[in-house]
Design a protein around this motif. Structure first.
Motif, PDB file in Angstrom:
ATOM      1  N   HIS A  26       0.836  -1.203   0.000  1.00 33.16           N
ATOM      2  CA  HIS A  26       0.000   0.000   0.000  1.00 33.16           C
ATOM      3  C   HIS A  26       0.873   1.255   0.000  1.00 33.16           C
ATOM      4  O   HIS A  26       1.932   1.272   0.606  1.00 33.16           O
ATOM      5  N   HIS A  27       0.379   2.285  -0.661  1.00 34.70           N
ATOM      6  CA  HIS A  27       0.979   3.620  -0.602  1.00 34.70           C
ATOM      7  C   HIS A  27      -0.169   4.589  -0.283  1.00 34.70           C
ATOM      8  O   HIS A  27      -1.011   4.855  -1.143  1.00 34.70           O
ATOM      9  N   ASN A  28      -0.218   5.059   0.950  1.00 34.91           N
ATOM     10  CA  ASN A  28      -1.301   5.942   1.382  1.00 34.91           C
ATOM     11  C   ASN A  28      -1.033   7.379   0.948  1.00 34.91           C
ATOM     12  O   ASN A  28       0.068   7.896   1.141  1.00 34.91           O
ATOM     13  N   PHE A  29      -2.057   8.016   0.399  1.00 34.18           N
ATOM     14  CA  PHE A  29      -2.017   9.444   0.105  1.00 34.18           C
ATOM     15  C   PHE A  29      -2.698  10.233   1.219  1.00 34.18           C
ATOM     16  O   PHE A  29      -2.755  11.446   1.168  1.00 34.18           O
ATOM     17  N   HIS A  30      -3.206   9.554   2.221  1.00 35.87           N
ATOM     18  CA  HIS A  30      -3.969  10.165   3.301  1.00 35.87           C
ATOM     19  C   HIS A  30      -3.261   9.940   4.632  1.00 35.87           C
ATOM     20  O   HIS A  30      -2.465   9.020   4.772  1.00 35.87           O
ATOM     21  N   ALA A  31      -3.601  10.786   5.600  1.00 37.81           N
ATOM     22  CA  ALA A  31      -3.256  10.528   6.997  1.00 37.81           C
ATOM     23  C   ALA A  31      -4.406   9.693   7.568  1.00 37.81           C
ATOM     24  O   ALA A  31      -5.555   9.820   7.128  1.00 37.81           O
ATOM     25  N   MET A  32      -4.094   8.826   8.525  1.00 34.01           N
ATOM     26  CA  MET A  32      -5.101   7.881   9.025  1.00 34.01           C
ATOM     27  C   MET A  32      -6.344   8.569   9.592  1.00 34.01           C
ATOM     28  O   MET A  32      -7.428   8.011   9.540  1.00 34.01           O
ATOM     29  N   GLU A  33      -6.203   9.791  10.103  1.00 34.00           N
ATOM     30  CA  GLU A  33      -7.363  10.475  10.694  1.00 34.00           C
ATOM     31  C   GLU A  33      -8.207  11.220   9.653  1.00 34.00           C
ATOM     32  O   GLU A  33      -9.280  11.725   9.966  1.00 34.00           O
ATOM     33  N   GLU A  34      -7.758  11.271   8.418  1.00 38.83           N
ATOM     34  CA  GLU A  34      -8.511  11.983   7.384  1.00 38.83           C
ATOM     35  C   GLU A  34      -9.828  11.266   7.082  1.00 38.83           C
ATOM     36  O   GLU A  34      -9.904  10.035   7.152  1.00 38.83           O
ATOM     37  N   PRO A  35     -10.861  12.027   6.702  1.00 36.41           N
ATOM     38  CA  PRO A  35     -12.167  11.408   6.439  1.00 36.41           C
ATOM     39  C   PRO A  35     -12.246  10.666   5.114  1.00 36.41           C
ATOM     40  O   PRO A  35     -13.160   9.882   4.906  1.00 36.41           O
ATOM     41  N   PRO A  62     -21.104  -0.658  -3.080  1.00 35.57           N
ATOM     42  CA  PRO A  62     -21.854  -0.137  -1.947  1.00 35.57           C
ATOM     43  C   PRO A  62     -21.541  -0.943  -0.687  1.00 35.57           C
ATOM     44  O   PRO A  62     -21.074  -2.087  -0.775  1.00 35.57           O
ATOM     45  N   PRO A  63     -21.802  -0.378   0.474  1.00 35.79           N
ATOM     46  CA  PRO A  63     -21.607  -1.141   1.708  1.00 35.79           C
ATOM     47  C   PRO A  63     -22.460  -2.407   1.702  1.00 35.79           C
ATOM     48  O   PRO A  63     -23.532  -2.455   1.097  1.00 35.79           O
ATOM     49  N   GLY A  64     -21.944  -3.455   2.360  1.00 36.45           N
ATOM     50  CA  GLY A  64     -22.714  -4.676   2.552  1.00 36.45           C
ATOM     51  C   GLY A  64     -22.511  -5.755   1.516  1.00 36.45           C
ATOM     52  O   GLY A  64     -23.032  -6.854   1.675  1.00 36.45           O
ATOM     53  N   VAL A  65     -21.736  -5.481   0.444  1.00 38.64           N
ATOM     54  CA  VAL A  65     -21.535  -6.467  -0.615  1.00 38.64           C
ATOM     55  C   VAL A  65     -20.265  -7.266  -0.318  1.00 38.64           C
ATOM     56  O   VAL A  65     -19.166  -6.704  -0.253  1.00 38.64           O
ATOM     57  N   PHE A  66     -20.417  -8.588  -0.157  1.00 35.55           N
ATOM     58  CA  PHE A  66     -19.236  -9.442  -0.031  1.00 35.55           C
ATOM     59  C   PHE A  66     -18.492  -9.415  -1.359  1.00 35.55           C
ATOM     60  O   PHE A  66     -19.092  -9.613  -2.425  1.00 35.55           O
ATOM     61  N   HIS A  67     -17.176  -9.204  -1.304  1.00 38.05           N
ATOM     62  CA  HIS A  67     -16.385  -9.131  -2.519  1.00 38.05           C
ATOM     63  C   HIS A  67     -14.957  -9.608  -2.254  1.00 38.05           C
ATOM     64  O   HIS A  67     -14.495  -9.640  -1.116  1.00 38.05           O
ATOM     65  N   ALA A  68     -14.274  -9.989  -3.329  1.00 43.48           N
ATOM     66  CA  ALA A  68     -12.869 -10.368  -3.286  1.00 43.48           C
ATOM     67  C   ALA A  68     -12.255 -10.039  -4.638  1.00 43.48           C
ATOM     68  O   ALA A  68     -12.962  -9.971  -5.649  1.00 43.48           O
ATOM     69  N   LEU A  69     -10.956  -9.843  -4.638  1.00 42.48           N
ATOM     70  CA  LEU A  69     -10.213  -9.583  -5.865  1.00 42.48           C
ATOM     71  C   LEU A  69      -9.226 -10.704  -6.116  1.00 42.48           C
ATOM     72  O   LEU A  69      -8.643 -11.254  -5.177  1.00 42.48           O
ATOM     73  N   VAL A  70      -9.027 -11.013  -7.394  1.00 43.85           N
ATOM     74  CA  VAL A  70      -8.029 -11.974  -7.833  1.00 43.85           C
ATOM     75  C   VAL A  70      -7.097 -11.225  -8.784  1.00 43.85           C
ATOM     76  O   VAL A  70      -7.561 -10.591  -9.735  1.00 43.85           O
ATOM     77  N   LEU A 128     -19.759  -3.099   6.409  1.00 42.58           N
ATOM     78  CA  LEU A 128     -21.166  -2.922   6.776  1.00 42.58           C
ATOM     79  C   LEU A 128     -21.545  -1.485   7.124  1.00 42.58           C
ATOM     80  O   LEU A 128     -22.713  -1.118   7.009  1.00 42.58           O
ATOM     81  N   ALA A 129     -20.604  -0.667   7.540  1.00 38.43           N
ATOM     82  CA  ALA A 129     -20.931   0.712   7.917  1.00 38.43           C
ATOM     83  C   ALA A 129     -21.501   1.460   6.709  1.00 38.43           C
ATOM     84  O   ALA A 129     -20.999   1.317   5.586  1.00 38.43           O
ATOM     85  N   ALA A 130     -22.523   2.250   6.938  1.00 39.77           N
ATOM     86  CA  ALA A 130     -23.206   2.967   5.856  1.00 39.77           C
ATOM     87  C   ALA A 130     -22.273   3.900   5.091  1.00 39.77           C
ATOM     88  O   ALA A 130     -22.519   4.204   3.930  1.00 39.77           O
ATOM     89  N   ASP A 131     -21.185   4.347   5.724  1.00 38.03           N
ATOM     90  CA  ASP A 131     -20.263   5.278   5.068  1.00 38.03           C
ATOM     91  C   ASP A 131     -19.065   4.577   4.430  1.00 38.03           C
ATOM     92  O   ASP A 131     -18.105   5.221   4.049  1.00 38.03           O
ATOM     93  N   LYS A 132     -19.116   3.259   4.279  1.00 35.92           N
ATOM     94  CA  LYS A 132     -17.952   2.524   3.776  1.00 35.92           C
ATOM     95  C   LYS A 132     -18.117   2.002   2.355  1.00 35.92           C
ATOM     96  O   LYS A 132     -17.664   0.893   2.034  1.00 35.92           O
ATOM     97  N   ALA A 133     -18.733   2.793   1.475  1.00 38.75           N
ATOM     98  CA  ALA A 133     -18.666   2.461   0.056  1.00 38.75           C
ATOM     99  C   ALA A 133     -17.193   2.468  -0.337  1.00 38.75           C
ATOM    100  O   ALA A 133     -16.371   3.155   0.277  1.00 38.75           O
ATOM    101  N   GLU A 134     -16.845   1.686  -1.338  1.00 40.48           N
ATOM    102  CA  GLU A 134     -15.436   1.519  -1.706  1.00 40.48           C
ATOM    103  C   GLU A 134     -15.316   1.615  -3.223  1.00 40.48           C
ATOM    104  O   GLU A 134     -16.010   0.899  -3.944  1.00 40.48           O
ATOM    105  N   THR A 135     -14.439   2.486  -3.689  1.00 39.83           N
ATOM    106  CA  THR A 135     -14.198   2.632  -5.114  1.00 39.83           C
ATOM    107  C   THR A 135     -12.816   2.089  -5.439  1.00 39.83           C
ATOM    108  O   THR A 135     -11.839   2.447  -4.776  1.00 39.83           O
ATOM    109  N   LEU A 136     -12.749   1.220  -6.448  1.00 39.76           N
ATOM    110  CA  LEU A 136     -11.499   0.601  -6.876  1.00 39.76           C
ATOM    111  C   LEU A 136     -11.312   0.873  -8.365  1.00 39.76           C
ATOM    112  O   LEU A 136     -12.225   0.621  -9.162  1.00 39.76           O
TER     113      LEU A 136
END
Length: 159
Positions: A30-39, A103-111, A59-67
């Motif tokens: 990983h290469h983070n562009f953020h500080a851990m406390e950033e929103p 969206p939050p709540g979707v089980f997913h994995a990457l290969v 599961l958190a409502a605010d945890k949508a994930e874009t890849l």
């Protein structure tokens, strides 16, 4: 507004992340562009084919994930509650589909389907380890002796 210098997602960063992922026992870096406390958490991830990203969800409502795939090829699998594959998509840098907004709540994995693949990930911070109900009970965890067999099964969806 913070006063830092711009940071670029360039070929030098890609080469560094790919090399570090090759050296990592986990097959990723990983290469983070953020500080851990950033929103808003923004990171580039170097990935090698032997990495195992176990099925999980947020599961958190605010945890949508874009890849977004920056280099290489990844297979995305989505699963129902029982672990049955409910969807799959090939994500290819420069291809017909380069990413996903989950969206939050979707089980997913990457290969990882190509050596030295890279993705950009964005989701809400702060970081929280996966909690109750977010790890798939029907799939092996990273480090489990059954994980390589499960990874091979997941990879089989894309050959």
């Amino acid at each position: 507004m913070s006063g830092g210098a711009p940071r670029f997602l360039d070929q030098a960063l890609f080469a560094e992340l790919a090399a570090q992922a090759q050296l990592s026992p986990r097959g990723r870096q990983h290469h983070n562009f953020h500080a851990m406390e950033e929103p808003c958490h923004r990171l580039a991830v170097g990935l090698q084919p032997h990495t195992y990203i176990a099925p999980h969800r947020h599961l958190a409502a605010d945890k949508a994930e874009t890849l977004l795939v920056l280099r290489g090829r990844l297979g995305l699998l989505m699963f129902d509650e029982a672990g049955k594959v409910s969807g799959q998509r090939l994500l290819v840098a420069g291809g017909e589909c380069v990413g996903v907004d989950l969206p939050p709540g979707v089980f997913h994995a990457l290969v990882v389907l190509e050596a030295d693949s890279l993705l950009f990930e964005c989701k809400a911070g702060p970081y929280r380890a996966l909690g109750a109900g977010e790890q798939a009970d029907w799939a092996p965890r990273e480090g489990d002796p059954a994980a390589p067999t499960y990874l091979a099964w997941m990879r089989g969806h894309f050959v």
